[in-house]
Design a protein around this motif. Structure first.
Motif, short mmCIF file in Angstrom:
data_model
loop_
_atom_site.label_atom_id
_atom_site.label_comp_id
_atom_site.label_asym_id
_atom_site.label_seq_id
_atom_site.Cartn_x
_atom_site.Cartn_y
_atom_site.Cartn_z
N LYS A 115 5.45 3.79 5.77
CA LYS A 115 6.58 3.23 5.04
C LYS A 115 7.36 2.20 5.86
N GLU A 116 7.25 2.28 7.16
CA GLU A 116 7.96 1.32 8.00
C GLU A 116 7.30 -0.05 7.97
N ARG A 117 6.00 -0.09 7.62
CA ARG A 117 5.27 -1.36 7.68
C ARG A 117 4.69 -1.78 6.34
N VAL A 118 4.91 -0.98 5.29
CA VAL A 118 4.23 -1.24 4.02
C VAL A 118 4.60 -2.60 3.43
N VAL A 119 5.86 -3.01 3.52
CA VAL A 119 6.26 -4.31 2.99
C VAL A 119 5.58 -5.43 3.76
N GLU A 120 5.61 -5.34 5.06
CA GLU A 120 4.99 -6.37 5.92
C GLU A 120 3.50 -6.50 5.63
N LEU A 121 2.81 -5.37 5.47
CA LEU A 121 1.37 -5.39 5.24
C LEU A 121 1.03 -6.05 3.91
N PHE A 122 1.78 -5.73 2.87
CA PHE A 122 1.48 -6.32 1.56
C PHE A 122 1.92 -7.78 1.47
N GLU A 123 3.00 -8.15 2.14
CA GLU A 123 3.40 -9.56 2.17
C GLU A 123 2.30 -10.40 2.81
N ASP A 124 1.66 -9.85 3.83
CA ASP A 124 0.56 -10.55 4.50
C ASP A 124 -0.66 -10.66 3.57
N LEU A 125 -0.97 -9.58 2.83
CA LEU A 125 -2.11 -9.60 1.91
C LEU A 125 -1.90 -10.62 0.79
N VAL A 126 -0.69 -10.70 0.26
CA VAL A 126 -0.40 -11.64 -0.83
C VAL A 126 -0.68 -13.08 -0.40
N LYS A 127 -0.36 -13.41 0.85
CA LYS A 127 -0.57 -14.77 1.36
C LYS A 127 -2.05 -15.11 1.50
N LYS A 128 -2.87 -14.10 1.77
CA LYS A 128 -4.28 -14.34 2.08
C LYS A 128 -5.20 -14.31 0.86
N GLN A 129 -4.75 -13.76 -0.25
CA GLN A 129 -5.65 -13.50 -1.37
C GLN A 129 -5.35 -14.39 -2.57
N HIS A 130 -6.31 -14.38 -3.53
CA HIS A 130 -6.21 -15.22 -4.71
C HIS A 130 -6.68 -14.43 -5.93
N GLY A 131 -6.35 -14.93 -7.12
CA GLY A 131 -6.86 -14.34 -8.35
C GLY A 131 -6.41 -12.91 -8.54
N ASN A 132 -7.34 -12.08 -9.03
CA ASN A 132 -7.03 -10.67 -9.32
C ASN A 132 -6.62 -9.91 -8.07
N LYS A 133 -7.23 -10.24 -6.93
CA LYS A 133 -6.88 -9.54 -5.70
C LYS A 133 -5.44 -9.85 -5.28
N GLN A 134 -5.02 -11.07 -5.50
CA GLN A 134 -3.64 -11.42 -5.17
C GLN A 134 -2.67 -10.72 -6.14
N PHE A 135 -3.04 -10.66 -7.43
CA PHE A 135 -2.22 -9.97 -8.42
C PHE A 135 -2.04 -8.51 -8.02
N ALA A 136 -3.13 -7.86 -7.61
CA ALA A 136 -3.06 -6.45 -7.20
C ALA A 136 -2.21 -6.28 -5.95
N SER A 137 -2.32 -7.22 -5.02
CA SER A 137 -1.50 -7.14 -3.81
C SER A 137 -0.02 -7.38 -4.12
N GLN A 138 0.25 -8.25 -5.09
CA GLN A 138 1.64 -8.45 -5.52
C GLN A 138 2.19 -7.16 -6.14
N TYR A 139 1.35 -6.48 -6.90
CA TYR A 139 1.76 -5.20 -7.48
C TYR A 139 2.05 -4.19 -6.36
N GLY A 140 1.16 -4.14 -5.36
CA GLY A 140 1.39 -3.25 -4.22
C GLY A 140 2.68 -3.60 -3.50
N LEU A 141 2.96 -4.89 -3.37
CA LEU A 141 4.19 -5.34 -2.72
C LEU A 141 5.42 -4.92 -3.55
N ALA A 142 5.31 -5.02 -4.88
CA ALA A 142 6.42 -4.60 -5.75
C ALA A 142 6.71 -3.11 -5.56
N LEU A 143 5.66 -2.30 -5.45
CA LEU A 143 5.84 -0.86 -5.19
C LEU A 143 6.49 -0.65 -3.82
N ALA A 144 6.05 -1.45 -2.84
CA ALA A 144 6.61 -1.33 -1.49
C ALA A 144 8.11 -1.65 -1.51
#
Length: 467
Positions: A267-296
């Motif tokens: 929980k201490e790093r979940v936001v940081e990890l998903f913010e990094d994933l959102v920057k690196k991904q595209h399409g459906n994978k980016q959408f899913a990472s944005q969803y993960g970031l919203a949960l974070a």
């Protein structure tokens, strides 16, 4: 709303050690007993979105399997361990750690297909017959081993080490044979269901590579021995199929992001990890990472950031159940549950028996003090899915909020029975009986009959060694 097992007066004989006494019907009953025991002991994950997905992909594989003798139930254990297991009656569990480590949907499906093959080929029943030839081990003892394997495979191995050397060797040999058969059948099921048959070898290879740098075996490898030849065999077997690209479904990507955000990442790093994933991904994978970031954002109290991102995702994918579920959580966290009721009402009209919609709707209604409507929705839902643990729990809360104490105690009894905690169930029944009047004779008789059933099952469970 009592379970099918609770309505069946014929209890399976768990003391016998001959396979011939374990009919298909008894195997189903035994599976339900074990599952109830797991609900009382293990960290089962009562997450409707994860449960809907796991059962959806599992049943797709079952539909393409042979020798299916009963309905299957797929469930998830909230544990970082890489593990999956099957037991009597079509029950298959998968740990959140395994889902997190499956890089593709086909890799996850390959594990489920393997476990389905164990069930359809009745490997547990056959293993039990083999063990009976070398020891006086009873079926009850195997039940205890299954519970240990589900909760702690290391403890199961320690238990096995206490048996005789001959019994151990017979079990090991039989396990290897079972694993090979499950590999063969599982790959055929995987390919027939439209998943990548090369995924099994990929996942095996990944686990094998991870173990080179670890001294402790992954729990999955304890219960599913992975020899070098097994990876090679899987690769060779897959070559009979044409190699092609298999896209992951958006549901898999969203479900895996949910697992990582809520159950795996620190929980201490979940936001940081998903913010990094959102920057690196595209399409459906980016959408899913944005969803993960919203949960974070949501789970770490950053509600304004969560709201803005969920609004963006809702625009991109209207009526998405993952987004709807997160929005429900958001409005409850903001203290504004009534703001999402209209949207949930519309979703419920479209999907009245969907667990994600129904349970979110009922929960939001309860938070909005609309208990009568929540009770009505949950009672209807439980007619269709009487063994839904979370729905039964919500209904119990709803009756309590409505000050309907008789129904509250009866539903609490049913909740305890789903965990095989029959003593607590009987106490709740007694509380309900104390509130009934002499004019309610029919209800008194019905509840007294329920108490008799709970007493019989409590006595039965207590007599099973290994529990």
């Amino acid at each position: 709303m009592a379970s099918s097992f609770a309505d069946n007066n014929e209890l399976p004989d768990l003391g016998a050690s001959a396979l011939t006494v374990l009919s298909i019907e008894k195997e189903k009953q035994l599976g339900e007993i074990i599952f109830n025991q797991l609900q009382g002991r293990a960290s089962l994950l009562y997450d409707p979105l994860v449960m809907e997905y796991i059962n959806s992909i599992g049943n797709k594989l079952v539909a393409n399997s042979q020798d299916v003798k009963f309905p299957f139930t797929f469930f998830t254990v909230n544990s970082p361990d890489i593990n999956a297991f099957a037991f009597y009656g079509g029950y298959i569990g998968v740990h959140t750690g395994l889902i997190a480590n499956a890089e593709t949907e086909s890799q996850l499906a390959s594990v489920l297909g393997h476990e389905i093959a164990h069930v359809t080929q009745r490997h547990l029943a056959r293993r039990k017959e083999a063990s009976a030839q070398t020891s006086n081990m009873t079926l009850a003892g195997i039940v205890g081993s299954i519970l240990l394997a589900a909760i702690s495979p290391q403890a199961m191995m320690a238990s096995m080490m206490a048996t005789t050397a001959g019994s151990q060797q017979a079990m090991i040999n039989y396990t290897r044979s079972n694993e090979q058969e499950a590999d063969n059948i599982g790959m055929n099921v995987l390919a027939t269901a439209g998943f990548d048959p090369y995924a099994a070898a990929e996942f095996f290879g990944k686990l094998q590579e991870q173990q080179r740098y670890q001294t402790k075996l992954a729990p999955f490898l304890i219960t599913h021995p992975l020899a070098d030849s097994r990876v090679t065999d899987a690769k060779l077997r897959a070559q009979q199929y044409t190699k092609k690209f298999y896209a992951d479904s958006i549901d898999f990507l969203l479900m895996r992001a949910r697992i990582l955000a809520r159950y795996i990442y620190d929980k201490e790093r979940v936001v940081e990890l998903f913010e990094d994933l959102v920057k690196k991904q595209h399409g459906n994978k980016q959408f899913a990472s944005q969803y993960g970031l919203a949960l974070a954002y949501l789970d770490t109290g950053k509600l304004s950031l969560a709201a803005a991102l969920l609004d963006e995702l809702d625009q991109l994918s209207p009526n998405n159940l993952y987004v709807l579920d997160a929005q429900s959580d958001l409005y409850i966290a903001q203290g504004k549950p009534d703001k999402i009721i209209e949207k949930l009402t519309y979703a419920y009209q479209l999907r009245p028996n969907n667990s994600v919609v129904t349970l979110n709707y009922a929960n939001v209604l309860l938070k909005s003090n609309n208990t009568k409507k929540a009770i009505s929705i949950l009672e209807y839902y439980l007619l269709v899915k009487p063994r839904d643990f979370l729905a039964t729990q919500l209904l119990s809360d709803a009756y309590k909020a409505d000050e309907n104490l008789i129904r509250y105690h009866i539903t609490s009894a049913e909740l305890s029975a789903l965990r095989s905690d029959y003593r607590s169930a009987m106490k709740s029944v007694d509380l309900a009986l104390n509130l009934l009047t002499a004019e309610q004779k029919a209800e008194v008789k019905r509840i007294e009959a329920l108490k008799i059933k709970y007493r019989e099952r409590d006595k039965y469970i207590k007599n099973i060694k290994g529990f």
